[in-house]
Each structure stands twice: as structure tokens, then as C-alpha cells.
Design an enzyme around this catalytic site. Sequence first.
Site, PDB file in Angstrom:
ATOM      1  N   ARG A  81       0.939 132.019  -9.120  1.00 62.31           N
ATOM      2  CA  ARG A  81       2.113 131.729  -9.965  1.00 62.31           C
ATOM      3  C   ARG A  81       2.198 132.840 -10.997  1.00 62.31           C
ATOM      4  NH1 ARG A  81       4.338 126.243 -12.702  1.00 62.31           N
ATOM      5  NH2 ARG A  81       4.879 126.015 -10.521  1.00 62.31           N
ATOM      6  N   HIS A 108      10.892 129.710  -5.881  1.00 66.14           N
ATOM      7  CA  HIS A 108       9.866 128.663  -5.905  1.00 66.14           C
ATOM      8  C   HIS A 108       9.895 127.998  -4.526  1.00 66.14           C
ATOM      9  CE1 HIS A 108       6.992 125.980  -7.402  1.00 66.14           C
ATOM     10  NE2 HIS A 108       7.661 125.360  -8.355  1.00 66.14           N
ATOM     11  N   GLN A 111       8.242 124.514  -3.734  1.00 65.45           N
ATOM     12  CA  GLN A 111       8.978 123.398  -4.341  1.00 65.45           C
ATOM     13  C   GLN A 111      10.183 123.009  -3.476  1.00 65.45           C
ATOM     14  OE1 GLN A 111       8.558 121.631  -7.579  1.00 65.45           O
ATOM     15  NE2 GLN A 111       9.967 120.303  -6.460  1.00 65.45           N
ATOM     16  N   ASP A 199      17.911 121.687 -13.051  1.00 67.27           N
ATOM     17  CA  ASP A 199      16.632 122.178 -13.567  1.00 67.27           C
ATOM     18  C   ASP A 199      16.844 122.519 -15.034  1.00 67.27           C
ATOM     19  OD1 ASP A 199      14.021 123.081 -13.726  1.00 67.27           O
ATOM     20  OD2 ASP A 199      14.295 124.818 -12.428  1.00 67.27           O
ATOM     21  N   CYS A 239      13.040 119.227 -10.056  1.00 67.22           N
ATOM     22  CA  CYS A 239      11.682 119.669  -9.682  1.00 67.22           C
ATOM     23  C   CYS A 239      10.656 119.336 -10.748  1.00 67.22           C
ATOM     24  CB  CYS A 239      11.683 121.156  -9.358  1.00 67.22           C
ATOM     25  SG  CYS A 239      12.148 122.213 -10.752  1.00 67.22           S
ATOM     26  N   ARG A 267       5.062 117.283  -3.101  1.00 64.83           N
ATOM     27  CA  ARG A 267       4.399 118.586  -3.258  1.00 64.83           C
ATOM     28  C   ARG A 267       3.053 118.555  -2.518  1.00 64.83           C
ATOM     29  NH1 ARG A 267       5.851 121.983  -7.335  1.00 64.83           N
ATOM     30  NH2 ARG A 267       4.820 123.445  -5.946  1.00 64.83           N
TER      31      ARG A 267
HETATM   32  N1   CP Z   1       7.865 121.826 -10.359  1.00 65.77           N
HETATM   33  C1   CP Z   1       6.777 122.545 -10.734  1.00 65.77           C
HETATM   34  O1   CP Z   1       6.519 123.673 -10.242  1.00 65.77           O
HETATM   35  O2   CP Z   1       5.980 121.890 -11.611  1.00 65.77           O
HETATM   36  P1   CP Z   1       4.790 122.561 -12.406  1.00 65.77           P
HETATM   37  O3   CP Z   1       5.359 123.666 -13.264  1.00 65.77           O
HETATM   38  O4   CP Z   1       4.186 121.447 -13.199  1.00 65.77           O
HETATM   39  O5   CP Z   1       3.816 123.133 -11.399  1.00 65.77           O
END
Ligand code: CP
Length: 280
Positions: A81, A108, A111, A199, A239, A267
Amino acid sequence: MVRAKEMKDTDFRSDLMQGKTAILLFEKASTRTRVSFETALFHLGAKTIFMTPAESQLGRSEPLKDTARVLSRYNDCMIVRTFGQEKIDELVRYGTIPVVNALTDQGHPCQVMSDLLTIYERTPDLSKVRVAWIGDGNNMANSWIEAAIYFRFELFMAFPQGYEPDKSLLTLALQAGAKIFCTNDPQMAIDGAHYVNTDVWASMGQEAEQKRREKAFAGFMVDEQLMKYAAADAKFMHCLPAHRGEEVSEGVFESPASIVFDQAENRLHMQKAILEWIFS
Ligand code: CP
């Protein structure tokens, strides 16, 4: 999708990754992505190592390309990430193990795959689905555009002017025949939608823009009034984490139409399916 659903239904466990290690290299905060990947890897028999720049030499300017080569000597995959997409690209270029994108500023993908599983559970024929995206043209919007190329659902997107998604990706998707329609009018985008997505207005790293964005996104909150334009049995998706009172009202977030915690659960199942696909 089918495999992830099977794994969910059978509470799948295996020793596919017994004796393997996965390094989770996270430059941004995470709850869902980190925990679902760590749990999925445990369910497949792997050991995980979590690393951030603050507690590694990355934080003291060791080049990413050196880090990629070192981590590849110890581990069997990297789950990353980070900020710019070019960082993932560099890890792929210099590393010798699979690299999984656990979020960049560009996309992402894990996701959106989980989100599609959440839709698939309710509407198995994705080509019959109309998805609305209301809000920022951010990494999630980009990933929905990519998904529309492969899964052939209709994607109606509304952004404030100046907050559109990646233009070259959108052009590519349209050339590939994706059914994507863009507008600056949330009411138009949500009209008849089966699944309504939004989002946060300021993603991680954009906190300084919060006030400016709140102004630009006025009228883009998914609230009870806006949801009236969606299909009668429309579901609300996010998300997470969500900012209630900004991109979504408390009422919509907590309503029976909200499937946000099914998305969060999925997830785990989707990460397992992705890891099995990589290591089988
Ligand atoms: N949706 C998502 O990626 O959540 P986090 O940032 O908690 O990993």
C-alpha cells in the site's frame, strides 16, 4: 468471483502457502486491507511480516529498488500500500516475487474485486447491473472504470467539475466498449441505479484539501433524498472508512439498503481467492 464465493461458503482453509512468508509493506494507514490480507494468509498457512517506512530503512531513504531486491530474497510475495503507482511499478521491476497492489493513488483493485463479489452474491449476472459512482474521481473510481471493462456492468459516474477520474484510463475503457457514462449531476448518475457507491471526498494524503473539497462536493452527499432516484431496491456501497454527514448521510449508511459491512467481510474471501490464484 465464483471461487471467492465458494471460499466464503465453505470457510475455506488450506496449507497452500505453508512455509511461505508474505511481506506487507504499508506506507499508508489501513484497517480492512491489512487485517483481511493477514487473516487470509493465515488461513492459507503463510506467515506475514508487516513493515512501514517508520520502522524500516525505507524511512531513512534506502532506495525502493534496493528494498525490492532484498525483500525478494526473503519472502514469497509482497503486498503493498503506497502513494504513487510508480512505486508499485518499481517494486515489480526490481523484485522477483509477486507484488499485490493493496492501494495506490491510482487504484484499489483488491477492493473493487471484493465489491464485485458483494454485488455478485445478489445479482450473479453482472451484465444486468447498473452501478452509480457519486463523488470523487479517485483511486476507487479508477478501479470501478477498470472493472467495467472486464465485467460489462453499466457504470454511471458523477463528479464535481475538476474532480474527474484518470482521463486516459476512461478513454481506454470507452474504446474497449465499457458502458460508462459521466456527468456532473449526481441525480442523473443515480437514476435507476441498482448499486450506489461513494467514497470520502478527501482521500489519504489529501487532508489539507478537506475544506476546499467540502465546498466543491456540495450536493454530492448520498442521502435519503438522492437515494429516492435509485432503483426501488437499490443498495448503498462504500469501501470504508466513511465520513458520515459528508459523502453519505447517517440515515443511508445505517439503513437496511446499506451493504457496507458485507463489502468489508468480502475483503477476506476475495484476498484468499487472489492469493490462491497467485500460488496455485
Ligand atoms: N477500504 C480500505 O482499503 O480500508 P482500509 O483503508 O481500512 O484498508
